[in-house]
Design a protein around this motif. Structure first.
Motif: not given
Length: 250
Positions: A137, A139, A144, A151-154, A157, A175, A188, A205, A207
């Motif tokens: 996963d 995000g 994206d 992909y979770d855009q939030d 982050f 990202y 997510s 992650w 990142h």
């Protein structure tokens, strides 16, 4: 007549053994005029085509290789120089039919946990877990970029504060790709579920690099994170293989 026939045979001439003009005579003539088979190994023999060379994963030993799922076709190898180092090198390999593992991206500089690597990660040890982990996963704070991972855009982050060298953390989570260590795949990267318990850490992650070592994550330059997101494909069951060189050679 019989004597002439014998002399012709001795001389290698084609002789009819039936009535001239008949099928038997024609078959005999055809056999006599046919070229002889070339000798085995002679100049007419064609060499066998070279067998393709199957390329293994560089630096990966049999024990580590055995942990990579059979259906995996993309492997990100993140290698540290030693167990206590926090700078690393990342290369993405793809399994190509008939050829083996081919480098598809990298090598890229990377960072890992401040104190290096560990086989038994704990929440606050500031070390990155060693092993083979799926990449299920993704995000980020930004939209994206065109990945084939969920992909979770939030806004969750958002990164703030400073890192271990006093560097700003802003933009670190623009990202991210979740490393499936102590988490539930299919959610997510922000999901806080820890199947092994909170004391074993989590939220590990890939990142964006913020210019210093991490708590336990792997950090790559933003351009490399974008490139990785755009090439990783959930249908190819990607994994990360990460740790110090000596551990991965096992």
């Amino acid at each position: 007549m019989n004597r002439r026939r014998a002399l012709a045979l001795l001389a290698g001439a084609a002789v009819c053994v039936g009535v001239p003009g008949t099928a038997g005579c024609e078959r005999e003539a055809a056999r006599a005029s046919a070229p002889a088979d070339p000798p085995a190994g002679g100049s007419a023999a064609r060499p066998a085509p070279p067998r393709p060379v199957f390329r293994p994963l560089p630096g990966i030993g049999p024990a580590t290789l055995a942990r990579i799922p059979a259906d995996t076709r993309q492997v990100l190898v993140v290698t540290g120089r030693g167990v206590d180092t926090n700078d690393a090198r990342a290369v993405l390999y793809e399994l190509t039919p008939g050829q083996g593992w081919i480098a598809a991206a990298g090598p890229w500089p990377a960072r890992n946990g401040l104190r290096g690597w560990t086989e038994d990660h704990d929440e606050n040890d500031l070390r990155t877990p060693i092993g083979v982990f799926p990449l299920s996963d993704a995000g980020g704070l930004l939209p994206d970029p065109g990945t084939r991972l969920p992909y979770d855009q939030d806004a969750g982050f958002t990164a703030s504060g400073t890192g271990h060298l006093g560097e700003p953390l802003e933009g670190s989570f623009d990202y991210v790709i979740a490393i499936d260590y102590n988490r539930l795949p299919g959610n997510s990267p922000l999901d806080a579920t820890r199947p092994m318990g909170d004391d074993k850490g989590g939220g590990v992650w890939l990142h964006v690099d913020h210019g210093g070592p991490t708590n336990a994550c792997i950090a790559l330059d933003k351009a490399y994170m974008l490139a990785l997101l755009r090439v990783l494909d959930a249908a190819r069951h990607p994994v990360v293989v990460m740790g110090p060189e000596a551990s991965l050679r096992a």
